[in-house]
Design a protein around this motif. Sequence first.
Motif, short mmCIF file in Angstrom:
data_model
loop_
_atom_site.label_atom_id
_atom_site.label_comp_id
_atom_site.label_asym_id
_atom_site.label_seq_id
_atom_site.Cartn_x
_atom_site.Cartn_y
_atom_site.Cartn_z
N LEU A 244 6.94 -94.56 40.65
CA LEU A 244 8.36 -94.69 40.33
C LEU A 244 8.71 -96.14 40.00
O LEU A 244 9.55 -96.40 39.11
N THR A 245 8.09 -97.08 40.70
CA THR A 245 8.31 -98.50 40.40
C THR A 245 7.84 -98.84 39.00
O THR A 245 8.54 -99.53 38.24
N LEU A 246 6.63 -98.37 38.63
CA LEU A 246 6.12 -98.59 37.28
C LEU A 246 7.03 -97.93 36.25
O LEU A 246 7.31 -98.50 35.19
N SER A 247 7.50 -96.72 36.56
CA SER A 247 8.40 -96.02 35.64
C SER A 247 9.69 -96.81 35.43
O SER A 247 10.15 -96.98 34.28
N PHE A 248 10.28 -97.30 36.52
CA PHE A 248 11.51 -98.09 36.41
C PHE A 248 11.27 -99.36 35.61
O PHE A 248 12.09 -99.73 34.75
N PHE A 249 10.16 -100.06 35.87
CA PHE A 249 9.88 -101.31 35.18
C PHE A 249 9.78 -101.10 33.66
O PHE A 249 10.40 -101.82 32.88
N PHE A 250 9.01 -100.09 33.27
CA PHE A 250 8.83 -99.87 31.83
C PHE A 250 10.08 -99.28 31.19
O PHE A 250 10.34 -99.51 30.01
N TRP A 251 10.87 -98.55 31.96
CA TRP A 251 12.15 -98.08 31.43
C TRP A 251 13.06 -99.27 31.13
O TRP A 251 13.68 -99.34 30.07
N ALA A 252 13.12 -100.22 32.09
CA ALA A 252 13.95 -101.41 31.88
C ALA A 252 13.44 -102.23 30.71
O ALA A 252 14.23 -102.76 29.91
N GLN A 253 12.12 -102.32 30.57
CA GLN A 253 11.54 -103.09 29.47
C GLN A 253 11.87 -102.48 28.11
O GLN A 253 12.12 -103.20 27.14
N GLU A 254 11.89 -101.15 28.06
CA GLU A 254 12.14 -100.46 26.79
C GLU A 254 13.63 -100.28 26.50
O GLU A 254 14.01 -100.02 25.36
N ALA A 255 14.48 -100.44 27.53
CA ALA A 255 15.91 -100.18 27.36
C ALA A 255 16.60 -101.27 26.55
O ALA A 255 17.62 -101.01 25.88
N THR B 57 4.46 -90.58 22.77
CA THR B 57 5.44 -89.53 22.48
C THR B 57 6.63 -89.55 23.44
O THR B 57 7.79 -89.49 23.02
N LEU B 58 6.35 -89.65 24.73
CA LEU B 58 7.40 -89.56 25.75
C LEU B 58 7.86 -90.92 26.27
O LEU B 58 8.94 -91.03 26.85
N GLY B 59 7.01 -91.92 26.10
CA GLY B 59 7.32 -93.24 26.63
C GLY B 59 6.54 -93.51 27.91
O GLY B 59 6.20 -92.58 28.65
N THR B 60 6.27 -94.77 28.17
CA THR B 60 5.50 -95.15 29.36
C THR B 60 6.22 -94.75 30.64
O THR B 60 5.62 -94.23 31.59
N LEU C 76 6.74 -91.31 35.49
CA LEU C 76 7.68 -90.46 36.22
C LEU C 76 7.09 -89.06 36.41
O LEU C 76 7.22 -88.45 37.49
N ALA C 77 6.43 -88.55 35.36
CA ALA C 77 5.80 -87.23 35.44
C ALA C 77 4.68 -87.21 36.47
O ALA C 77 4.55 -86.27 37.26
N TYR C 78 3.84 -88.27 36.48
CA TYR C 78 2.78 -88.36 37.48
C TYR C 78 3.37 -88.35 38.90
O TYR C 78 2.84 -87.69 39.80
N ALA C 79 4.44 -89.09 39.10
CA ALA C 79 5.07 -89.15 40.42
C ALA C 79 5.60 -87.78 40.83
O ALA C 79 5.42 -87.35 41.99
#
Length: 464
Positions: free
Chosen positions: A329-340, A415-418, A423-426
């Motif tokens: 979830l931490t990795l998901s949040f980080f890459f979401w913020a990076q791509e946002a 396709t879905l984004g990092t 998030l899916a793995y979590a």
Amino acid sequence: MAEPARRQHILYQVMAATAVGVATLVASLAMGYTSPALPSMRADPQFSITEDEESWVGAVMPACALLGSMVTGTMVDSLGRRTTLIVLCLPFLLSWVMIALASGVGGVVLGRMVGGVCVGVQAVAGSVFMPEVVQLDLRDVMAFFPAVLGNLGLLVSFAAGQYLSWRGLAWLGAALCVPMAFLLLPLPETPHHLTRKGRKEESLAALRKLRCTAEQAEKEQEEISASCSGRDEGQSVSTWDIVRPPNQWPVGVAAALMLTQQATGINAVVFYASTILETGGSGMGGGSASVLLGVVNFLGTFVGMFAMATYKRRSLIAASTVVLVISLLTLSFFFWAQEAGGSYSELAEGLGMLPVVALLAYMVGFAVGWGPVPWIFLGEGMPSSVRGTAVAVVVALNWASAFLVTKTFAWSVATLGTHTTFLAYAAVTGVSAVLIHGAMPETFGKSMLEMDRLYVEAHKKKEE
């Protein structure tokens, strides 16, 4: 004279555990080989390789490991567990020699194919051999050898690859195959296999080598004979045997554990660790990132082994799940913020070390539970009457799911984004752990024969 005789049984068990450990080390070296070897191949002026050929060098090994694990059930049930591991030494060595002497990509791929089959055979044969040789009170101690040596193989691959060429690394792999044969040759075949083949006198002789006293050997032989009494001597095990009562419960749990182990994204995370760290902006180079992960993975093994010797298996799965889900979830949040974009990208830039910390926590969390427990369960929880074939089928599922997760990671990111991928793995890890927890039998501190009785008694209660 009595004291050396008492020590001899421990020596034999240490040799068995070390032999499986060395085999696991060589397999880990093979799995981590491409990380340092591919850059070395690109830099070699006498060797030419394209991006498409690089993907084949990496992909053929897990695909062939799947094939190797599928055929090993028949091998360990017919040839024997020890004999299968001894036979494995030569093709494993030849696979490395083929790579070291290759004049082109075709030779490397062929060597990787042979090595992949050997990795699949090793995973099954080692998982069956060691628990049938090691006594219950030494099981957690002896499990230290394959766990530590296996993770050391990944570290050796990453670290030695910084100094050796791709050919030199292959020669190192070949040299490490030799000790495995010398460790196995003095050992007896497993008593369980000998008893199932109707060779009870040889089985008792093997137990007298592997146990402290003749009385212990005779008592265990009686228990093994009782556990094998429901099947005709030498009778082969079919697929139907492993999915019918009382075997379907433990085999189903083992399969679920293996599938979820790969659904945590471990192979994708390790394989693409350098890319993740470089994309995350940590400033670490690919080689440094790989070595760091190898060191953490190796040190995490000691934490995992302490946990395995102290806590129940279901508790370890629960704790491991919490750490993995938080890390993902931490990795998901980080890459979401990076791509946002905007202020979120600035936040991500200021947290450049966050993916490093999350990945390291992920590796330690995996080493505590989801890494060792599925494999430990194969030795502790699989029914004795169908162990060889059942382990082969479950390990084949593991390799198939590993191949699927690894191959779909790049597509999922594109396709879905990092952030969605992690998030899916979590989500899958968390949901699967909850479902498995209630169904998983606890194997901590129990012998294989006790687990066999548990499954039989549970089936009888269900029928009443």
